[in-house]
Design an enzyme around this catalytic site. Structure first.
Site, mmCIF file in Angstrom:
data_model
loop_
_atom_site.group_PDB
_atom_site.id
_atom_site.type_symbol
_atom_site.label_atom_id
_atom_site.label_comp_id
_atom_site.label_asym_id
_atom_site.label_seq_id
_atom_site.Cartn_x
_atom_site.Cartn_y
_atom_site.Cartn_z
ATOM 1 N N SER B 159 27.812 48.456 35.165
ATOM 2 C CA SER B 159 26.916 47.965 36.213
ATOM 3 C C SER B 159 25.465 48.325 35.871
ATOM 4 O O SER B 159 24.999 47.997 34.780
ATOM 5 C CB SER B 159 27.366 48.543 37.558
ATOM 6 O OG SER B 159 26.747 47.875 38.614
ATOM 7 N N ASP B 325 35.233 40.117 38.715
ATOM 8 C CA ASP B 325 33.928 40.670 39.100
ATOM 9 C C ASP B 325 33.011 39.515 39.503
ATOM 10 O O ASP B 325 32.627 38.695 38.675
ATOM 11 C CB ASP B 325 33.335 41.429 37.901
ATOM 12 C CG ASP B 325 31.985 42.078 38.219
ATOM 13 O OD1 ASP B 325 31.433 41.852 39.311
ATOM 14 O OD2 ASP B 325 31.488 42.821 37.355
ATOM 15 N N HIS B 358 34.203 44.087 40.736
ATOM 16 C CA HIS B 358 33.188 44.848 40.005
ATOM 17 C C HIS B 358 33.642 46.298 39.789
ATOM 18 O O HIS B 358 33.365 46.895 38.752
ATOM 19 C CB HIS B 358 31.887 44.801 40.803
ATOM 20 C CG HIS B 358 30.724 45.404 40.091
ATOM 21 N ND1 HIS B 358 30.242 44.907 38.899
ATOM 22 C CD2 HIS B 358 29.942 46.474 40.389
ATOM 23 C CE1 HIS B 358 29.212 45.640 38.498
ATOM 24 N NE2 HIS B 358 29.012 46.589 39.384
#
Lengths: 390, 390
Positions: B159, B325, B358
């Site tokens: 991320s 995601d 995610h």
């Protein structure tokens, strides 16, 4: 102002009140008794003498009874489904009689949390009862009786409007000849409930919400605005947001290095939030999203089985979904389709290829017009559908 | 407490301060000068005498320097990447020297908005400068110099951590032998910016935020909690939320017909929001999300071209994405892959099939271990990669 030729033109919202006597009160799905109820509604076109050409249009979360036409000579903004309702349109007012009413719990004329509770002389606020999509439909049924309509040729709507269409076909199977369920679902996913819950949290957390008793003072504008912003993200698609805004800045090529809304998408959301607060009641947002979260056709009508639930339906069904809708994704429509097919029902389904996300149901009107127009005409004109289902 | 065998065990956060003299101040991407800066960091494993086995781990939005191990004998909660960092793990502390630091603008030891501004004796609050991912990386570079590391064997993160890994390879191409970019992107989509913006709005709208000057008093708990709830929805997937919560109720089979958090997904979000407020600073949330929104590799390094930007990179690259995601979707990783390939770079890519959205980057550690372990060993052991790139 010059109006387009194919509009219903100037229209007026009308009001109908029922359950003024305690013994006519509505029995809500919660078991509570509730009344009186005033319903704001509009009609377009003419009810024929056989009274068999009535179509009920059901609005989504932020909609109202004003589906088509203009409220005054100088009104620039037509009703919310103007693209679809009018002479020669999908919902053709040359042939059919259209009815649209604001939902129970709403804030645009129908009794809702902002309405005065006749027993206290004050707004209901959070004393308003938690209502369901089923309760909204019960109120619409009272309106149909008031208008002398025993059986609807069609009931249709997008999003929460589609839930009402489905609920009609389930609750009053003998009063609905066809239902058109657009960008909708038989029950919300955990993700959709989550988005609703966060929106409600934003409202309830706003100190101006004051337990719902903000009428006559400052409204919880910040909370409602945040709820609306969250909603708006879920109505668009990643792709449509990319195409509409991308990473474009609001006013300059250079970053501001501050916390102003410098990306265009930020300023769009700010605008949507602010505009919504001007026209919508925060408590209605709470009640209407709750009604959506509670909507659960398999549970309520089928003891957990969608197929068993949909087997109760007698109406012809048209389901439309949109490829990029991630709020009520196509797989939810496909689950309905499968259950209808398993139950041996008369069902059609089109998954419309569109980049516009959930909002597509308001935007893809050209294809919708062809699909819906044909479906309604077939239902109305085909003797087979008459004899079999009437 | 009995700890698992393959943990780094008890660890301690250390601190390094630089730019105590005005002429050593950091020049931020905004052009502002800023200092002094204290960096909170942890290290695991041993830096070898050649100092060529150092790996920098970069944390995501809500992470910190504590990537692995335990802070005390009775500590039950290990570091945020415990599954991946330790003896015999993906980031193998038997072979390599791991460094992890809290980002600039953070709230867990590194200078951020809650830190005391030495010039005023008060917390910076909103006087803290708007920083970029590049600024975070500049601070990490100072730390590497302090630790005597001239060249990183690898820099990795998921991320926002992946953004830092990419930024390292771009900003210091001669100091990075490999970068592992997980569940990340070269720039945020309009949709992701929108979610960040609504989260910031929730914080700023909270009356307890007080222009950021809430330190020493009540914190804007409601606003930060709402921001976190929105975040959490984007970290999960529709499918994982369905499997985890579905439409299950919290405590009974019957609906409450009130506004309590009766669906399990609602109570999960409430819990996540509340828990987050206990450990995270609302102003840091503003600054760190802003840094992510500003991250724009094609714009900053390539004059609008991602390929031109990535052509600056000398490091070997491993990109990992996750099928479900939707915050930083696989297509964003694929765009990076394509640009790396076009630029003729040494790049590998795996789109890992996972239902966890995610968050998968923290959960799919078995497959990640194999992919990352092999990639790091190959980079370290293969003479070719040494000669060519060193």
């Amino acid at each position: 102002m010059e109006k387009p030729a194919n509009t219903v033109g100037q229209v007026k919202t009308e009001y109908f009140t029922f359950a003024e006597d305690d013994d006519e009160y509505l029995i809500l799905d919660s078991g509570k008794r509730f009344g009186p109820v005033t319903v704001a509604y509009e009609t377009y076109g003419t009810l024929n003498t056989e009274k068999d050409n009535a179509i009920l249009l059901c609005h989504a979360l932020s909609g109202d009874a004003h589906a088509a036409g203009y409220h005054s000579e100088n009104d620039k903004k037509p009703g919310w489904w103007e693209d679809m309702v009018g002479p020669g349109k999908a919902f053709d007012t040359n042939k059919y009689f259209m009815i649209c009413s604001n939902v129970l719990g709403g804030c645009v004329g129908t009794t809702g949390p902002a309405s005065i509770n006749p027993h206290t002389g004050k707004p209901y606020a959070m004393d308003f009862p938690v209502v369901t999509i089923g309760d909204m439909v019960k109120v619409q049924k009272k309106l149909m009786e008031h208008l002398g309509v025993q059986k609807l040729l069609a009931v249709s709507g997008g999003s929460m409007g589609g839930m009402q269409a489905l609920e009609w076909a389930l609750r009053y199977p003998d009063c609905v000849r066809s239902a058109i369920i657009i960008a909708s679902t038989a029950c919300l996913s955990a993700q959709s409930i989550a988005f609703d819950a966060v929106g409600r949290n934003a409202i309830i957390s706003d100190p101006k919400w004051k337990g719902g008793n903000y009428y006559g003072g400052d409204v919880p504008a910040q909370g409602l605005s945040i709820a609306r912003m969250i909603g708006h993200i879920t109505y668009l698609s990643d792709r449509s947001m990319h195409e509409k805004f991308g990473r474009k800045l609001q006013s300059s090529e250079k970053l501001n290095f501050d916390f102003s809304s410098e990306f265009q998408v930020e300023s769009y959301l700010d605008y949507q939030g602010t505009k919504f607060v001007e026209r919508f009641d925060a408590n209605t947002y709470l009640f209407v999203t709750k009604a959506m979260d509670y909507f659960d056709v398999p549970e309520y009508y089928g003891g957990g089985s969608l197929e068993k639930a949909l087997d109760l339906i007698k109406a012809r069904i048209l389901i439309l979904s949109f490829t990029s809708d991630w709020l009520f994704p196509p797989y939810q429509s496909e689950e309905m389709l499968d259950a209808f097919v398993q139950a041996g029902k008369d069902v059609s389904y089109v998954n419309i290829d569109s980049p516009y996300g959930h909002d597509a149901f308001l935007l893809e009107y050209e294809l919708e017009t062809r699909l819906i127009g044909t479906f309604i005409d077939a239902t109305y004109n085909n003797e087979m559908f008459w004899e079999e289902k009437w």
